[in-house]
Write an enzyme that holds these catalytic residues in place. Structure first.
Site, PDB file in Angstrom:
ATOM      1  CG  HIS A  45      -3.261   3.185   1.939  1.00 49.87           C
ATOM      2  ND1 HIS A  45      -3.874   2.756   0.783  1.00 49.87           N
ATOM      3  CD2 HIS A  45      -3.282   2.129   2.786  1.00 49.87           C
ATOM      4  CE1 HIS A  45      -4.241   1.496   0.931  1.00 49.87           C
ATOM      5  NE2 HIS A  45      -3.891   1.090   2.138  1.00 49.87           N
ATOM      6  CG  ASN A  80      -6.749  -1.083   1.623  1.00 48.68           C
ATOM      7  OD1 ASN A  80      -6.087  -0.772   0.637  1.00 48.68           O
ATOM      8  ND2 ASN A  80      -6.196  -1.441   2.767  1.00 48.68           N
ATOM      9  CB  CYS A  98      -0.932  -0.004   1.202  1.00 48.04           C
ATOM     10  SG  CYS A  98      -1.914  -1.492   1.270  1.00 48.04           S
TER      11      CYS A  98
END
Ligand code: ACO
Length: 333
Positions: free
Chosen positions: A258, A288, A117
């Site tokens: 993020h 996500n 990520c």
């Protein structure tokens, strides 16, 4: 300020792409024992896009790239370098070259970069080094992931969190350096918090020669550890990057984290004393999306006219590795 010879760096275009089908929390509760109330209150996620069997990492990355190139008014042949930040390539040998061919970016060298990520922020800094040293002038940076391939769809602790998508930006040599500061970090001692690990079975070949053959396993995560890590380390790394840029949090127009979990976004913003109206958030609709989440959210805010040229953005990625990092940049030339 970082010293540089050669050129400054500017982010001149953005694009994004997401699978056509979305699955909401009610639909998810037909797959695992969960509820819209649990997922919404713990994560802020309401739905996620899931790639169909026809949609691949390469198709999503290519679509996002085309729209970033169009916004930057850069032709594919002008691109010198393509970096594809991903943990879910269509091919373990790399998917960037496939995207290069699809785009017709015949003059670009292309490679994948893996930092989970954090991939987009790590890629932004990597790309910028090539521009600052004067080696390349136009770079296409893509963040894309299809985590739905690697989620255990019977594990309610993880499958509710993730979605698929792609985002891309064009970085160009510029008289004015718009990358104001950055800081990147890794801590492999906490590697076991979040994994998409290979597991092989021993297999004898000949004599004493044996190898381990198998496949990658589903995503495993210690949610509470990852939460604690993010809430502590992300504010630290943003403050460090701001310090390098000789800026403070009051100078920020946008906090672009993020998109892991709304609770993480809120907690980080609170620690940094950044008001909620400056916090970029679109995870309610995407979940996500790993390396895609930052450029996907950036592109939405740019196209909605919220992020304006010259505004100062703190972008921060964090996740498996563990890895985390922040980059302070101004949008546009
Ligand atoms: N639906 C219903 N109940 C659930 C679900 C679900 N989807 N998932 C877990 N539960 C239950 C658990 O079984 C547990 O029940 P129990 O108390 O009877 O044992 C209870 O809910 C609480 O579980 P916790 O794991 O303690 O829940 P928590 O409040 O910690 O929230 C969460 C979990 C949302 C995952 C949180 O820890 C978190 O956000 N962590 C960060 C995760 C993250 O963002 N990861 C990705 C970042 S890095 C990257 O992007 C790759």
């Amino acid at each position: 300020m970082h010293q540089f010879i050669g050129a400054g760096v500017a982010v001149t275009g953005s694009g994004s792409a997401a699978p056509s089908l979305s699955l909401d929390n009610v639909g998810l509760s037909q797959i695992v024992e969960t509820s819209d109330e649990w997922i919404s209150s713990r994560t802020g996620i309401q739905q996620r896009r899931l790639a169909t069997p026809q949609e691949t990492l390469a198709t999503l990355a290519t679509e996002a790239s085309r729209s970033a190139l169009a916004m930057a008014e850069v032709e594919p042949q002008e691109i010198d370098l393509i970096i594809l930040a991903t943990s879910t390539p269509d091919d373990l040998f790399g998917t960037a070259s496939k995207v290069q061919a699809e785009l017709g970016a015949v003059n670009a060298v292309a490679f994948d970069l893996t930092a989970a990520c954090s991939g987009f922020v790590f890629g932004l800094v990597t790309a910028s080094q090539f521009i600052r040293t004067g080696v390349y002038r136009k770079v296409l940076l893509i963040g894309a992931d299809v985590l739905s391939r690697w989620v255990d769809w019977s594990d309610r602790r993880t499958c509710v969190l993730f979605g698929d998508g792609a985002g891309a930006v064009v970085l160009q040599a510029n008289d004015r350096d718009r990358l104001l500061g950055f800081e990147l970090r890794s801590d492999g001692s906490q590697n076991s918090c979040l994994n998409l690990a290979y597991a092989g079975q021993p297999r004898s070949l000949v004599g004493e020669h044996a190898i381990a053959q198998g496949n990658y396993q589903f995503i495993t995560m210690n949610g509470q550890e990852v939460y604690r890590f993010a809430v502590k380390r992300v504010p630290e790394v943003i403050e460090k990057a701001l310090h390098r840029a000789s800026l403070s949090t009051e100078d920020l127009d946008w906090l672009l984290l993020h998109q892991a979990n709304q609770r993480i976004l809120d907690a980080v913003a609170q620690r940094l004393k950044v008001p909620s109206e400056k916090v970029v958030s679109n995870l309610a609709r995407y979940g996500n999306t790993s390396a895609a989440s930052i450029p996907l959210a950036l592109d939405e805010y740019v196209r909605a006219g919220k992020i304006q040229p010259g505004q100062t953005i703190a972008a921060s990625g964090f996740g498996a590795g563990l890895t985390w990092g922040a980059a302070i940049f101004q949008w546009g030339r």
